[in-house]
Design a protein around this motif. Structure first.
Motif, PDB file in Angstrom:
ATOM      1  N   LEU A  58      47.781  -5.545  -5.094  1.00 28.00           N
ATOM      2  CA  LEU A  58      47.207  -6.759  -4.518  1.00 28.00           C
ATOM      3  C   LEU A  58      46.731  -6.514  -3.085  1.00 28.00           C
ATOM      4  O   LEU A  58      45.637  -6.947  -2.704  1.00 28.00           O
ATOM      5  CB  LEU A  58      48.232  -7.891  -4.554  1.00 28.00           C
ATOM      6  CG  LEU A  58      47.757  -9.261  -4.119  1.00 28.00           C
ATOM      7  CD1 LEU A  58      46.540  -9.713  -4.912  1.00 28.00           C
ATOM      8  CD2 LEU A  58      48.881 -10.273  -4.251  1.00 28.00           C
ATOM      9  N   ALA A  59      47.519  -5.802  -2.300  1.00 32.17           N
ATOM     10  CA  ALA A  59      47.127  -5.507  -0.915  1.00 32.17           C
ATOM     11  C   ALA A  59      45.852  -4.662  -0.881  1.00 32.17           C
ATOM     12  O   ALA A  59      44.954  -4.919  -0.068  1.00 32.17           O
ATOM     13  CB  ALA A  59      48.261  -4.793  -0.188  1.00 32.17           C
ATOM     14  N   ALA A  60      45.746  -3.680  -1.769  1.00 33.57           N
ATOM     15  CA  ALA A  60      44.543  -2.842  -1.823  1.00 33.57           C
ATOM     16  C   ALA A  60      43.325  -3.667  -2.226  1.00 33.57           C
ATOM     17  O   ALA A  60      42.238  -3.490  -1.660  1.00 33.57           O
ATOM     18  CB  ALA A  60      44.757  -1.684  -2.792  1.00 33.57           C
ATOM     19  N   ALA A  61      43.496  -4.568  -3.181  1.00 29.62           N
ATOM     20  CA  ALA A  61      42.386  -5.425  -3.603  1.00 29.62           C
ATOM     21  C   ALA A  61      41.941  -6.328  -2.460  1.00 29.62           C
ATOM     22  O   ALA A  61      40.738  -6.504  -2.229  1.00 29.62           O
ATOM     23  CB  ALA A  61      42.794  -6.254  -4.812  1.00 29.62           C
ATOM     24  N   ARG A  62      42.898  -6.894  -1.737  1.00 31.10           N
ATOM     25  CA  ARG A  62      42.554  -7.755  -0.603  1.00 31.10           C
ATOM     26  C   ARG A  62      41.831  -6.968   0.488  1.00 31.10           C
ATOM     27  O   ARG A  62      40.896  -7.473   1.105  1.00 31.10           O
ATOM     28  CB  ARG A  62      43.814  -8.413  -0.050  1.00 31.10           C
ATOM     29  CG  ARG A  62      44.332  -9.497  -0.962  1.00 31.10           C
ATOM     30  CD  ARG A  62      45.575 -10.142  -0.411  1.00 31.10           C
ATOM     31  NE  ARG A  62      45.963 -11.280  -1.231  1.00 31.10           N
ATOM     32  CZ  ARG A  62      47.187 -11.729  -1.350  1.00 31.10           C
ATOM     33  NH1 ARG A  62      48.180 -11.145  -0.689  1.00 31.10           N
ATOM     34  NH2 ARG A  62      47.464 -12.762  -2.116  1.00 31.10           N
ATOM     35  N   GLN A  63      42.253  -5.737   0.700  1.00 30.94           N
ATOM     36  CA  GLN A  63      41.598  -4.892   1.706  1.00 30.94           C
ATOM     37  C   GLN A  63      40.153  -4.608   1.304  1.00 30.94           C
ATOM     38  O   GLN A  63      39.251  -4.642   2.129  1.00 30.94           O
ATOM     39  CB  GLN A  63      42.367  -3.584   1.902  1.00 30.94           C
ATOM     40  CG  GLN A  63      41.762  -2.674   2.955  1.00 30.94           C
ATOM     41  CD  GLN A  63      41.709  -3.317   4.331  1.00 30.94           C
ATOM     42  OE1 GLN A  63      42.631  -4.038   4.724  1.00 30.94           O
ATOM     43  NE2 GLN A  63      40.643  -3.068   5.065  1.00 30.94           N
ATOM     44  N   ARG A  64      39.908  -4.365   0.027  1.00 35.17           N
ATOM     45  CA  ARG A  64      38.536  -4.134  -0.445  1.00 35.17           C
ATOM     46  C   ARG A  64      37.670  -5.372  -0.234  1.00 35.17           C
ATOM     47  O   ARG A  64      36.501  -5.256   0.119  1.00 35.17           O
ATOM     48  CB  ARG A  64      38.548  -3.719  -1.915  1.00 35.17           C
ATOM     49  CG  ARG A  64      38.965  -2.269  -2.115  1.00 35.17           C
ATOM     50  CD  ARG A  64      38.676  -1.780  -3.523  1.00 35.17           C
ATOM     51  NE  ARG A  64      39.351  -2.543  -4.561  1.00 35.17           N
ATOM     52  CZ  ARG A  64      40.579  -2.313  -5.009  1.00 35.17           C
ATOM     53  NH1 ARG A  64      41.294  -1.326  -4.486  1.00 35.17           N
ATOM     54  NH2 ARG A  64      41.095  -3.052  -5.969  1.00 35.17           N
ATOM     55  N   ARG A  69      33.267  -7.893   2.818  1.00 33.07           N
ATOM     56  CA  ARG A  69      32.740  -9.010   3.609  1.00 33.07           C
ATOM     57  C   ARG A  69      32.274  -8.570   4.993  1.00 33.07           C
ATOM     58  O   ARG A  69      31.343  -9.142   5.546  1.00 33.07           O
ATOM     59  CB  ARG A  69      33.804 -10.090   3.784  1.00 33.07           C
ATOM     60  CG  ARG A  69      34.061 -10.862   2.522  1.00 33.07           C
ATOM     61  CD  ARG A  69      35.090 -11.943   2.738  1.00 33.07           C
ATOM     62  NE  ARG A  69      35.329 -12.660   1.505  1.00 33.07           N
ATOM     63  CZ  ARG A  69      36.364 -13.452   1.308  1.00 33.07           C
ATOM     64  NH1 ARG A  69      37.247 -13.625   2.270  1.00 33.07           N
ATOM     65  NH2 ARG A  69      36.518 -14.067   0.167  1.00 33.07           N
ATOM     66  N   HIS A  70      32.925  -7.566   5.557  1.00 31.76           N
ATOM     67  CA  HIS A  70      32.621  -7.135   6.923  1.00 31.76           C
ATOM     68  C   HIS A  70      31.939  -5.763   6.962  1.00 31.76           C
ATOM     69  O   HIS A  70      31.660  -5.276   8.051  1.00 31.76           O
ATOM     70  CB  HIS A  70      33.902  -7.086   7.758  1.00 31.76           C
ATOM     71  CG  HIS A  70      34.599  -8.408   7.839  1.00 31.76           C
ATOM     72  ND1 HIS A  70      34.105  -9.458   8.576  1.00 31.76           N
ATOM     73  CD2 HIS A  70      35.741  -8.843   7.252  1.00 31.76           C
ATOM     74  CE1 HIS A  70      34.919 -10.488   8.451  1.00 31.76           C
ATOM     75  NE2 HIS A  70      35.918 -10.155   7.653  1.00 31.76           N
ATOM     76  N   GLY A  71      31.693  -5.203   5.832  1.00 29.59           N
ATOM     77  CA  GLY A  71      31.177  -3.848   5.824  1.00 29.59           C
ATOM     78  C   GLY A  71      29.755  -3.776   5.579  1.00 29.59           C
ATOM     79  O   GLY A  71      28.954  -3.030   5.749  1.00 29.59           O
TER      80      GLY A  71
END
Length: 71
Positions: A58-64, A69-71
Motif C-alpha cells: 500500500l505504501a509503494a502504491a501511494r508513493q507511485r 501527480r508531481h512528476g
C-alpha cells in the motif's frame, strides 16, 4: 431456432463477477466449483510470493500516486 441466454457458457471464479456469472456459478455443483478453483490456482501467476507486507504494498502504491501527480 436458437435461444440466447444471459448465462456464460463457461464460468470461472472471479473477483468481479457479473450477475450472469454469479447465476451460472451458483448452478454448478460444489465439487465442480472446487475443481475450477483448483484449476485457477494452478496457474503460474498464482504461485508468486512476496516478502512485502500489505502495508508495504500500500505504501509503494501511494508513493507511485504521489510521483505521478508531481512528476
Amino acid at each position: 431456432m436458437s435461444q440466447t441466454t444471459d448465462k456464460p457458457a463457461t464460468v470461472a471464479p472471479s473477483a468481479t463477477p457479473s450477475e450472469a456469472e454469479l447465476s451460472a456459478w451458483a448452478t454448478l455443483p460444489r465439487d465442480e466449483q472446487v475443481r475450477r478453483y483448483q484449476k485457477l490456482f494452478q496457474q503460474p501467476d498464482c504461485n508468486r510470493f512476496t516478502s512485502d507486507s500489505a502495508e508495504d504494498i500500500l505504501a509503494a502504491a501511494r508513493q507511485r500516486v504521489v510521483e505521478r501527480r508531481h512528476g
